[in-house]
Design a protein around this motif. Structure first.
Motif, PDB file in Angstrom:
ATOM      1  N   PHE A  86      -6.057   3.202  -5.661  1.00  0.00           N
ATOM      2  CA  PHE A  86      -4.652   3.033  -6.038  1.00  0.00           C
ATOM      3  C   PHE A  86      -3.763   2.941  -4.806  1.00  0.00           C
ATOM      4  CE2 PHE A  86      -0.450   4.322  -7.330  1.00  0.00           C
ATOM      5  CZ  PHE A  86      -0.295   3.718  -8.560  1.00  0.00           C
ATOM      6  N   ALA A 107       0.821  -1.211   0.000  1.00  0.00           N
ATOM      7  CA  ALA A 107       0.000   0.000   0.000  1.00  0.00           C
ATOM      8  C   ALA A 107       0.857   1.264   0.000  1.00  0.00           C
ATOM      9  CB  ALA A 107      -0.926  -0.009   1.217  1.00  0.00           C
ATOM     10  N   TYR A 123       4.066   2.906 -13.416  1.00  0.00           N
ATOM     11  CA  TYR A 123       4.628   2.946 -12.056  1.00  0.00           C
ATOM     12  C   TYR A 123       6.147   2.807 -12.096  1.00  0.00           C
ATOM     13  CZ  TYR A 123       4.200   2.221  -6.988  1.00  0.00           C
ATOM     14  OH  TYR A 123       4.249   2.363  -5.632  1.00  0.00           O
ATOM     15  N   SER A 170       4.417  -6.103  -5.363  1.00  0.00           N
ATOM     16  CA  SER A 170       3.042  -6.599  -5.195  1.00  0.00           C
ATOM     17  C   SER A 170       2.246  -6.454  -6.486  1.00  0.00           C
ATOM     18  CB  SER A 170       2.340  -5.880  -4.044  1.00  0.00           C
ATOM     19  OG  SER A 170       1.853  -4.621  -4.453  1.00  0.00           O
ATOM     20  N   GLY A 198       2.329   5.899  -4.675  1.00  0.00           N
ATOM     21  CA  GLY A 198       0.964   6.424  -4.615  1.00  0.00           C
ATOM     22  C   GLY A 198       0.830   7.473  -3.524  1.00  0.00           C
ATOM     23  N   SER A 220      -3.979  -0.210  -2.919  1.00  0.00           N
ATOM     24  CA  SER A 220      -3.739  -1.388  -3.781  1.00  0.00           C
ATOM     25  C   SER A 220      -4.983  -2.246  -3.968  1.00  0.00           C
ATOM     26  CB  SER A 220      -2.625  -2.294  -3.242  1.00  0.00           C
ATOM     27  OG  SER A 220      -1.484  -1.586  -2.898  1.00  0.00           O
TER      28      SER A 220
HETATM   29  N1  TRP Z   1      -0.525   1.185  -3.497  1.00  0.00           N
HETATM   30  C1  TRP Z   1       0.746   1.379  -4.087  1.00  0.00           C
HETATM   31  C2  TRP Z   1       1.178   2.814  -3.905  1.00  0.00           C
HETATM   32  O1  TRP Z   1       0.494   3.568  -3.266  1.00  0.00           O
HETATM   33  C3  TRP Z   1       0.791   0.984  -5.533  1.00  0.00           C
HETATM   34  C4  TRP Z   1       0.271  -0.381  -5.733  1.00  0.00           C
HETATM   35  C5  TRP Z   1       0.805  -1.517  -5.269  1.00  0.00           C
HETATM   36  C6  TRP Z   1      -0.901  -0.725  -6.387  1.00  0.00           C
HETATM   37  N2  TRP Z   1       0.005  -2.587  -5.614  1.00  0.00           N
HETATM   38  C7  TRP Z   1      -1.033  -2.122  -6.281  1.00  0.00           C
HETATM   39  C8  TRP Z   1      -1.832   0.014  -7.018  1.00  0.00           C
HETATM   40  C9  TRP Z   1      -2.117  -2.749  -6.795  1.00  0.00           C
HETATM   41  C10 TRP Z   1      -2.924  -0.624  -7.544  1.00  0.00           C
HETATM   42  C11 TRP Z   1      -3.078  -1.999  -7.417  1.00  0.00           C
HETATM   43  O2  TRP Z   1       2.175   3.210  -4.380  1.00  0.00           O
END
Ligand code: TRP
Length: 434
Positions: free
Chosen positions: A219, A22, A102, A316, A26, A222
């Motif tokens: 986002f 997470a 990303y 992830s 982001g 995740s």
């Molecule tokens: N949540 C992560 C961030 O904030 C990015 C991320 C990791 C993500 N796994 C994910 C976003 C799955 C969407 C789906 O940077």
């Protein structure tokens, strides 16, 4: 087959990995710039409301479904009904598309690590950012380097690395952030940044902002791509996942808020534009570092730690397509990693070049990078979350009392999963995309 599936050594490893997923770019990169483009405080308010209400439910549902079904997303959806197989595939596909932008930002970070270590003196950071992102060869190399590192860790088994990154590096990261916040709050005109963040202007509410807040909330947690589903499927013992969900939400929100309180006062103090887009953090932060005594040391530490946060999230993201290839297509993990490297590179390189030689190439009025970001966060992830809620609520009939002790909350969860969250997702998708 289930004996061959990886699993977490302990509950703590799982929680750390989920938090590691997470907390990432982001929070530090995407949150401030999307907030800056969508009206500041009012965006933050909507975002927080969505996180605490709408997102909590699919977050738990996704973890629980993974833990309960113990399969990769596609096989899991298929085991509920063969009709759901295509919906299952949307998850790894979304993962590949997210990776394609990303990892570019991950590449930028590598560049900023080198810059800080070299103590490069730059006079105009926004100009520098523009020139750097246009330079095709170096940005492509950095993107591929970042991708390679995430895939390498994934191929080698990830537990030790993730544990180290989260146990040691994340607390260090929080300490640096607090230090930078104190510095930022003492800059002249810092209060303007705080007002921008915390004094909502209700006239700025609009459909696009609501969808952007939803996209950012999904986002950052995740949700809606099968990452938490896949991580949940590696849980061995039969423990509740509610506590993990609270931990994920709490730490993720703290990191996002800290990033905001660090960035916005500085933006206003230096007279920068909050709505300037994806380069926001990469322009503002070096400014801050240049004002701090021994800024290059702080800056190196900051970017190295941000890099670690980005790697644990990146891992992830790619774990979802990898799990699918290994479990469904019986690839070895190494072969899956090599193939995925090729697929993501094929998409990420044009997206990298969309800041340079491909900047005139537009899809629906956006350059390739922005298009991948928009298509995943504002379209595919809400859609995947919608399908997840419908499948979990109506077909698997997951009930709140399985993980919530409080009867009232459990009932609220049931109604939320079956009716309220799907309704709001459809509504936001409808009004936001019109
Ligand atoms: N949540 C992560 C961030 O904030 C990015 C991320 C990791 C993500 N796994 C994910 C976003 C799955 C969407 C789906 O940077």
């Amino acid at each position: 087959m289930s004996e061959n599936r990886p699993s977490w050594t302990s509950r703590l490893t799982f929680i750390l990995a989920a938090v590691g997923s997470a907390v990432g770019l982001g929070n530090i990169w995407r949150f401030p710039y999307i907030m800056g483009q969508n009206g500041g405080a009012i965006f933050l308010l909507v975002y927080l409301i969505l996180i605490l209400t709408i997102c909590f439910i699919p977050l738990i549902a996704e973890l629980y479904m993974g833990k309960f079904l113990k399969k990769d997303c596609v096989s899991a959806y298929e085991s509920i009904s063969t009709k759901f197989k295509p919906l299952g595939y949307l998850n790894p596909i979304t993962g590949v598309l997210i990776s394609s932008f990303y990892f570019i930002v991950g590449g930028w970070i590598i560049n900023y690590i080198f810059l800080s270590l070299k103590n490069a003196q730059i006079t105009n950071y926004s100009e520098y950012f523009g020139i750097f992102t246009q330079s095709s060869i170096s940005t492509c190399i950095f993107t591929l380097a970042f991708l390679f590192m995430c895939i390498f860790f994934t191929a080698r088994g990830i537990k030790k690395g993730i544990e180290f990154a989260n146990n040691v590096l994340m607390p260090m990261f929080a300490v640096i952030l607090v230090g930078l916040i104190i510095f930022s709050l003492n800059l002249p005109n810092a209060h303007l940044g705080l007002e921008y963040m915390f004094k909502p202007d209700f006239s700025k509410v609009n459909a696009h902002m609501l969808l952007a807040a939803l996209g950012q909330a999904l986002f950052t947690l995740s949700i809606g791509m099968g990452a938490l589903f896949t991580y949940g499927s590696y849980i061995k013992e039969d423990k509740s996942i509610t506590k993990s969900a609270y931990t994920i939400i709490f730490s993720d929100t703290m990191f996002a808020l800290m990033a905001g309180i660090m960035i916005f006062p500085a933006i206003f103090s230096f007279g920068l534009e909050p709505s300037s887009g994806a380069g926001l953090v990469f322009v503002t932060l070096p400014y801050i570092f240049s004002q701090i005594p021994h800024g290059n040391i702080v800056s190196s530490a900051f970017f190295i730690l941000l890099f670690a946060a980005a790697v644990t999230s990146g891992i992830s993201i790619i774990e979802v397509p990898i799990a699918t290839m290994v479990e469904r297509f019986k690839f070895t993990r190494t072969k899956a990693c090599v193939l995925l490297f090729c697929i993501i590179s094929a998409l990420a390189i044009p997206a990298t070049l969309s800041f340079g030689i491909l900047n005139n190439f537009h899809i629906f009025g956006k350059n390739i990078f922005d298009f991948f970001d928009f298509a995943t966060s504002n379209l595919l992830m809400p859609l995947n979350t919608l399908f997840l809620c419908i499948i979990a609520g109506w077909f698997l009939k997951i009930k709140g009392h399985l993980f919530l002790k409080n009867k009232f909350l459990a009932k609220l969860f049931d109604i939320g999963l079956k009716y309220i969250v799907p309704f709001i997702l459809i509504l936001l998708l409808y009004i936001g995309l019109r």
